[in-house]
Structure formats: C-alpha cells, structure tokens
Motif scaffolding. Sequence first.
Motif, mmCIF file in Angstrom:
data_model
loop_
_atom_site.group_PDB
_atom_site.id
_atom_site.type_symbol
_atom_site.label_atom_id
_atom_site.label_comp_id
_atom_site.label_asym_id
_atom_site.label_seq_id
_atom_site.Cartn_x
_atom_site.Cartn_y
_atom_site.Cartn_z
ATOM 1 N N GLY A 1 -3.551 1.444 -7.849
ATOM 2 C CA GLY A 1 -4.759 1.485 -6.843
ATOM 3 C C GLY A 1 -5.586 0.231 -6.889
ATOM 4 N N ARG A 2 -5.977 -0.209 -7.906
ATOM 5 C CA ARG A 2 -6.661 -1.332 -8.209
ATOM 6 C C ARG A 2 -5.981 -2.422 -7.848
ATOM 7 N NH1 ARG A 2 -10.517 -0.801 -13.579
ATOM 8 N NH2 ARG A 2 -11.341 1.093 -13.064
ATOM 9 N N LEU B 1 0.783 -1.152 -0.108
ATOM 10 C CA LEU B 1 -0.009 -0.024 0.029
ATOM 11 C C LEU B 1 0.966 1.410 -0.007
ATOM 12 C CD1 LEU B 1 -2.816 -1.104 2.389
ATOM 13 C CD2 LEU B 1 -2.764 -1.022 -0.095
ATOM 14 N N GLU C 1 -1.016 3.343 7.526
ATOM 15 C CA GLU C 1 -1.485 4.395 6.768
ATOM 16 C C GLU C 1 -1.477 5.830 7.244
ATOM 17 O OE1 GLU C 1 -3.047 6.145 3.384
ATOM 18 O OE2 GLU C 1 -2.087 4.487 3.534
ATOM 19 N N ARG D 1 1.941 2.302 -3.667
ATOM 20 C CA ARG D 1 0.750 2.814 -4.492
ATOM 21 C C ARG D 1 0.995 3.950 -5.255
ATOM 22 N NH1 ARG D 1 -1.567 3.943 0.262
ATOM 23 N NH2 ARG D 1 -2.633 6.002 0.564
ATOM 24 N N ALA E 1 -5.901 -2.577 -3.873
ATOM 25 C CA ALA E 1 -6.991 -2.989 -3.228
ATOM 26 C C ALA E 1 -7.328 -4.423 -3.648
ATOM 27 C CB ALA E 1 -8.146 -2.235 -3.996
#
Length: 278
Positions: free
Chosen positions: A192-193, A168, A242, A171, A196
């Motif tokens: 991003g996809r 992440l 995050e 990204r 995810a």
Amino acid sequence: MSSRTAAGPVTGIRFAFGTLTVLPVRVTRWDREAARAGMLCAPVAGLIVGLCAAVAGALLLVAGAGPLLAAVATAAVPAVLTRGLHLDGLADTADGLGSGKPAADALRIMKQSDIGPFGVITLVFTLLAQVAALAELYGGAGRDGGDWAWGAGAAVLAGMVARLALTLASRVGVPAARPEGLGAVVAATVPGRAAAAAVLLILAAVAGVGVGSAALSGAAADPLGRAVAAVVAASVALLVAELLLRRCVRRFGGVTGDVFGAVEETAATTALVALAAL
C-alpha cells in the motif's frame, strides 16, 4: 531464481515493458517479486507509450493534417504498441459484467475468444471518446488552450495515468479471480505504501506535463492552470478506474488480466475526457 529474491529496477522495467507492450524486451523473471517491481514500473512503460502516441499526433499536425486525423493516430498508437491487449480486456470485461451470470460463468464468458455485444458497444464508445477528446485538445473545437502541445501532453498524461491504475489494481488486498494467468501473478503484489508513493510521484509528473505543454504553446498558455487541470484529470481518472476495479472484484471475486485491461483503458479514456472538459 527464488521468488523471495528481491527484484531491482531493471527487472521491474523488463517485466513492465515485456508484459504491457510489444517492444522487444525479454522478461527475465516471472515471479511475485518481479511482478511487484514490474507493476511499480508500469507508469514508465506508459510514459514511453504516451510519448510515441504524442509524437505521431504532433508529426501529423506539423505535416498539415487536421486535429481529427492527429487524434486518430494518437489513439491508435497505444493500441498498436499493446497489440490491442487492453482493448480486448475492456471488451471481455464488459461482456462479463453485462452477462448477468454468476461469477464462474461470467469468467468463462470473458475467457472466450469472441467478443459479445456489450464488448463491441463498449469498444466503439471508448475509442470514439478518446478520439473526440484528443481532437478537442489538439484544437479541433476552436476553444482557448487547444493546441498541439496540449494534445500531445494529454497523450503522455493518459499513458502514465492508465498504467498507474494498473499499479493500484495490483496492490495488496485486491485478490485474483483465477489461480492462473497474468492477473494471478501480479495481484496483491504492490504494498500500500509503495502504491501511494507511486500516486504522488505520477501526480507530480503530470503537473509537469501541464507546465511543459504551456511552455511549448507560447505566452498565451497558463502553466498553473494546465498543471491544475492535469492533476485534476489524473485524479478523476484514477477514481473512476478504482470504482470499476471494485465493481469487478465484487462481481468476479477478484481481478484477471482482462480486468487489468479494462481498468487501464478506463483510466486513459477518463483522463482524456476530463482534460477536454477542463
């Protein structure tokens, strides 16, 4: 080989293991496409590190050692398998964040070989938290659900989730703070996809870890409860990682190799503490 040439799973596995562990895996490509594949495969490296840590703790328990010693061994194995790289990054990031200096000066502090007071304090409390959480999960607190399988499962979960946090952090949209180094190579490489999809896959895997630990623990364990606890702990860990990532991007202007180490250790520690609390 051109950096525009797509990198397959084998290249990604080589990149992930070659950069994130000390295992004898040769990195065959060092470009943006290989970095993208490598960061998507990072949780696989975490799975192997977590399994090694779990085996070390479980073997000590089988040999008659107590939960505390098993917890120390479980926490030590990831440090050994990474040559302390992520712990060093955590310490350097703590020194940079705690310095209170402008971004350029903070980055210079982080690049120095010595560790300052913020880094030392952060390392001490991080390792203490990991050991304490693992000891409780192994059964040291005498609470219902504490056993070798739950502690071993926690080590596997923490290994995967910690490396997913690196996926992440790589990204698209997260810039590099420096034009050189590992951070610059992997920054903003993962779409991003794809990130995810990796999150969904690993959350499903950690739910399976919870169910598996319950099966190994015997009839008294609750498979559904452990699966939910595993997913919640993983989600909390990713959230905390995050928040740290965003703080570092604001503070330093982007990510560095040290920031990646800090994000990884933060996610691993949070996952263990959350599991112990749940």
